[in-house]
Design a protein around this motif. Structure first.
Motif, PDB file in Angstrom:
ATOM      1  N   PRO A  73      66.871  -4.241  17.416  1.00 36.39           N
ATOM      2  CA  PRO A  73      66.313  -2.897  17.570  1.00 36.39           C
ATOM      3  C   PRO A  73      66.125  -2.506  19.044  1.00 36.39           C
ATOM      4  N   MET A  76      57.644  -8.953  14.469  1.00 41.60           N
ATOM      5  CA  MET A  76      57.866  -8.928  15.917  1.00 41.60           C
ATOM      6  C   MET A  76      56.547  -8.800  16.678  1.00 41.60           C
ATOM      7  N   VAL A  77      55.606  -8.039  16.125  1.00 38.90           N
ATOM      8  CA  VAL A  77      54.283  -7.933  16.748  1.00 38.90           C
ATOM      9  C   VAL A  77      53.604  -9.299  16.763  1.00 38.90           C
ATOM     10  N   THR A  90      63.852   2.325  22.491  1.00 40.19           N
ATOM     11  CA  THR A  90      63.485   1.050  23.095  1.00 40.19           C
ATOM     12  C   THR A  90      62.428   1.199  24.173  1.00 40.19           C
ATOM     13  N   ARG A 143      58.940   2.233  22.918  1.00 38.28           N
ATOM     14  CA  ARG A 143      58.233   1.163  22.212  1.00 38.28           C
ATOM     15  C   ARG A 143      57.792   0.047  23.151  1.00 38.28           C
ATOM     16  N   THR A 144      58.542  -0.186  24.209  1.00 37.86           N
ATOM     17  CA  THR A 144      58.276  -1.301  25.107  1.00 37.86           C
ATOM     18  C   THR A 144      57.200  -0.980  26.138  1.00 37.86           C
ATOM     19  N   LEU A 166      59.728  -6.187   9.560  1.00 36.58           N
ATOM     20  CA  LEU A 166      60.266  -6.617  10.855  1.00 36.58           C
ATOM     21  C   LEU A 166      59.342  -6.241  12.002  1.00 36.58           C
ATOM     22  N   SER A 167      58.807  -5.056  11.939  1.00 37.02           N
ATOM     23  CA  SER A 167      57.905  -4.606  12.992  1.00 37.02           C
ATOM     24  C   SER A 167      56.691  -5.529  13.095  1.00 37.02           C
ATOM     25  N   GLU A 168      56.074  -5.832  11.979  1.00 32.99           N
ATOM     26  CA  GLU A 168      54.892  -6.700  12.001  1.00 32.99           C
ATOM     27  C   GLU A 168      55.256  -8.129  12.401  1.00 32.99           C
ATOM     28  N   THR A 197      55.222 -11.394  19.333  1.00 33.79           N
ATOM     29  CA  THR A 197      54.847 -10.866  20.645  1.00 33.79           C
ATOM     30  C   THR A 197      53.444 -11.321  21.036  1.00 33.79           C
ATOM     31  N   ASP A 224      61.685  -2.350   7.524  1.00 31.30           N
ATOM     32  CA  ASP A 224      61.291  -1.955   8.884  1.00 31.30           C
ATOM     33  C   ASP A 224      59.846  -2.339   9.175  1.00 31.30           C
ATOM     34  N   GLU A 225      58.970  -2.090   8.222  1.00 31.65           N
ATOM     35  CA  GLU A 225      57.560  -2.461   8.405  1.00 31.65           C
ATOM     36  C   GLU A 225      57.418  -3.977   8.555  1.00 31.65           C
TER      37      GLU A 225
END
Length: 186
Positions: free
Chosen positions: A107, A54-55, A113, A116-117, A50-52, A58, A47-48
């Motif tokens: 996600p 995606m950041v 959603t 977070r968005t 994937l999160s990073e 982005t 999760d960490e």
């Protein structure tokens, strides 16, 4: 390029090719050409990671969006062009495309959603306040309406808004009255 960047690129590449479900620490390590231990040394878990990843994607996309719409002077047209530009980026970038497909483990389709968005939407919409300061009193509401509209356009693309001109026309018809109402009611 360092191991951390290679790992983030590998995670994004896996998402782009096969969706979110394909991302695990072993697959990322293999894709990045590092050991699984190296992946865990940089990221506590999937999760960490994937999160990073995606950041990182982005931030790259935000830079392109900023450049594409920076010179739009009018607040209402800024919103229209922002949504058109976001859709173009989602169509262009495979990772963003994967975010829009529920069957690829995205996600985006969980209950958090919108929460977070919203910060990213607020960041993109702050320039509205320069273009139309009267929106400040209702900025939270404006962000909510625009974010819901943009997500709807992205998630439910249709023939009615297939071309950029069709989308612009739709957004002008649906969003411009909302924005005008927001700053006339203050």
């Amino acid at each position: 390029m360092g191991a951390r960047e290679r790992i983030l690129d590998a995670a994004a590449a896996l998402v782009a090719r096969s969706g979110f479900e394909a991302v695990n620490m072993v697959a990322v390590a293999r894709e990045a050409g590092v050991s699984r231990q190296t992946v865990y040394a940089h990221f506590g878990g999937r999760d960490e990671l994937l999160s990073e990843a995606m950041v990182r994607v982005t931030h790259q996309v935000l830079g392109r969006l900023d450049a594409r719409i920076a010179d739009v002077p009018d607040a209402a047209e800024y919103v229209v062009e922002l949504i058109v530009a976001v859709r173009a980026e989602c169509r262009r970038h495979p990772v963003l495309g994967a975010l829009l497909l529920a069957d690829r483990g995205s996600p985006l389709f969980d209950e958090e959603t919108f929460v977070r968005t919203k910060p990213a939407a607020e960041r993109l919409l702050v320039p509205l306040l320069v273009r139309e300061p009267r929106l400040a009193a209702r900025f939270g509401d404006v962000v909510e309406v625009i974010l819901r509209s943009a997500l709807s356009v992205l998630l439910f693309d249709s023939d009615a808004v297939r071309t950029d001109e069709d989308l612009r026309s739709f957004l002008r018809w649906t969003l411009l009255p909302v924005l005008e109402s927001a700053y006339t009611r203050g």
